[in-house]
Design a protein around this motif. Sequence first.
Motif, PDB file in Angstrom:
ATOM      1  N   LYS A 153      -6.677  -5.064   4.258  1.00  0.00           N
ATOM      2  CA  LYS A 153      -4.995  -4.332   4.658  1.00  0.00           C
ATOM      3  C   LYS A 153      -4.570  -5.731   5.337  1.00  0.00           C
ATOM      4  O   LYS A 153      -4.887  -6.022   6.874  1.00  0.00           O
ATOM      5  CB  LYS A 153      -5.459  -3.234   5.379  1.00  0.00           C
ATOM      6  CG  LYS A 153      -5.297  -1.796   4.879  1.00  0.00           C
ATOM      7  CD  LYS A 153      -4.272  -1.376   4.019  1.00  0.00           C
ATOM      8  CE  LYS A 153      -5.090   0.018   3.556  1.00  0.00           C
ATOM      9  NZ  LYS A 153      -3.481   0.706   3.236  1.00  0.00           N
ATOM     10  N   THR A 179       6.306  -0.705   5.495  1.00  0.00           N
ATOM     11  CA  THR A 179       5.694  -1.382   7.190  1.00  0.00           C
ATOM     12  C   THR A 179       4.888  -2.944   6.372  1.00  0.00           C
ATOM     13  O   THR A 179       4.766  -3.207   7.504  1.00  0.00           O
ATOM     14  CB  THR A 179       4.263  -0.813   7.113  1.00  0.00           C
ATOM     15  OG1 THR A 179       3.997  -0.308   6.345  1.00  0.00           O
ATOM     16  CG2 THR A 179       4.986   0.978   7.275  1.00  0.00           C
ATOM     17  N   ASP A 200       0.602  -0.887   0.040  1.00  0.00           N
ATOM     18  CA  ASP A 200      -0.152  -0.081   0.250  1.00  0.00           C
ATOM     19  C   ASP A 200       1.047   1.405  -0.267  1.00  0.00           C
ATOM     20  O   ASP A 200       0.028   2.374   0.005  1.00  0.00           O
ATOM     21  CB  ASP A 200      -0.646  -0.051   1.157  1.00  0.00           C
ATOM     22  CG  ASP A 200      -0.255   0.090   2.167  1.00  0.00           C
ATOM     23  OD1 ASP A 200       0.944  -0.173   2.653  1.00  0.00           O
ATOM     24  OD2 ASP A 200      -1.349   0.389   3.898  1.00  0.00           O
ATOM     25  N   ARG A 205       2.704   7.639   1.635  1.00  0.00           N
ATOM     26  CA  ARG A 205       1.139   8.255   1.012  1.00  0.00           C
ATOM     27  C   ARG A 205       0.707   6.454   1.147  1.00  0.00           C
ATOM     28  O   ARG A 205       0.719   6.021  -0.196  1.00  0.00           O
ATOM     29  CB  ARG A 205       1.252   8.395   0.381  1.00  0.00           C
ATOM     30  CG  ARG A 205      -0.360   9.209  -0.522  1.00  0.00           C
ATOM     31  CD  ARG A 205      -0.743   9.700  -1.015  1.00  0.00           C
ATOM     32  NE  ARG A 205      -0.760   9.609  -2.026  1.00  0.00           N
ATOM     33  CZ  ARG A 205      -1.754   8.700  -2.591  1.00  0.00           C
ATOM     34  NH1 ARG A 205      -3.024   9.369  -1.479  1.00  0.00           N
ATOM     35  NH2 ARG A 205      -1.600   7.687  -3.598  1.00  0.00           N
ATOM     36  N   PRO A 206       0.349   6.150   2.168  1.00  0.00           N
ATOM     37  CA  PRO A 206      -0.514   4.570   1.967  1.00  0.00           C
ATOM     38  C   PRO A 206      -1.723   4.823   0.839  1.00  0.00           C
ATOM     39  O   PRO A 206      -2.469   5.609   0.781  1.00  0.00           O
ATOM     40  CB  PRO A 206      -0.829   4.723   3.909  1.00  0.00           C
ATOM     41  CG  PRO A 206      -0.328   5.384   4.529  1.00  0.00           C
ATOM     42  CD  PRO A 206       0.250   6.374   3.643  1.00  0.00           C
ATOM     43  N   SER A 254       2.518   2.251   2.172  1.00  0.00           N
ATOM     44  CA  SER A 254       3.509   3.067   3.659  1.00  0.00           C
ATOM     45  C   SER A 254       4.663   2.808   4.111  1.00  0.00           C
ATOM     46  O   SER A 254       5.078   1.619   4.318  1.00  0.00           O
ATOM     47  CB  SER A 254       1.999   2.495   4.791  1.00  0.00           C
ATOM     48  OG  SER A 254       1.554   1.217   5.147  1.00  0.00           O
ATOM     49  N   GLU A 258       5.750   6.609   9.387  1.00  0.00           N
ATOM     50  CA  GLU A 258       4.731   7.950   9.110  1.00  0.00           C
ATOM     51  C   GLU A 258       5.641   8.450   7.336  1.00  0.00           C
ATOM     52  O   GLU A 258       4.281   8.878   7.252  1.00  0.00           O
ATOM     53  CB  GLU A 258       3.848   8.709  10.248  1.00  0.00           C
ATOM     54  CG  GLU A 258       3.358   8.187  11.115  1.00  0.00           C
ATOM     55  CD  GLU A 258       2.885   8.887  12.762  1.00  0.00           C
ATOM     56  OE1 GLU A 258       2.837  10.574  11.151  1.00  0.00           O
ATOM     57  OE2 GLU A 258       2.063   8.229  12.528  1.00  0.00           O
TER      58      GLU A 258
END
Length: 212
Positions: free
Chosen positions: A154, A169, A122, A131-132, A124, A128
Amino acid sequence: MRIWRLLTLVAVLTGVMTGPVFSADTVKVFRYDGSLQCGMGQAVPLDEMAKELTAVNIKVLSSERSVVSGFIIALCGALTGIANVYEIAKDDLPRIPADRQGVKRFQPWIYDGPSIEVAKYDGSLQCEMGRPVSLDEMEKELRAADIAVQAKAKKTDGIQHPQMCGASTGMMNVYRIKTSDLEKARVLGFVLYIEGISVARDRRGSNVAMRP
């Protein structure tokens, strides 16, 4: 005697109604048997090919010959699509032997069911970063290719990623689609997904990643 026959009949009917019991802790893997169209090539027997698994202490729970549906062109010298299929413990998947290039010699068998799961990262990143991409947004790629989505979620790829800002991630967008749509999804960059195992190898030569 009549009581014995009655008990036997009950046992037979019970076996027919319940059928075989398959554990959620097992999975099927396969490899093409080596036979080629127009009588070319030589098929490797089930027992002989199974030795590659037993040689690394993988117990074969069952075996069968089956045909990979679709994806096979009609051409002399091309694969017949006949495969040797083996049921093994899911925990044994990471120990499947690989060739010199690191390619697993057996691949997950996903052709029995009407649907499968495919996935794509996705976007991510840890800390942080990145951009997921939402499930709904990525689903548009599949629908644009006339691939119907039956379910979505997810999920993680099951791989231990380095704990480092900017690293992945491991989160993936997972979609359940018809098995017959697998090749169309692969063209879009989606890979076959099995719970806890990211199978990032398609038949054109990507990499394989399996949870240790």
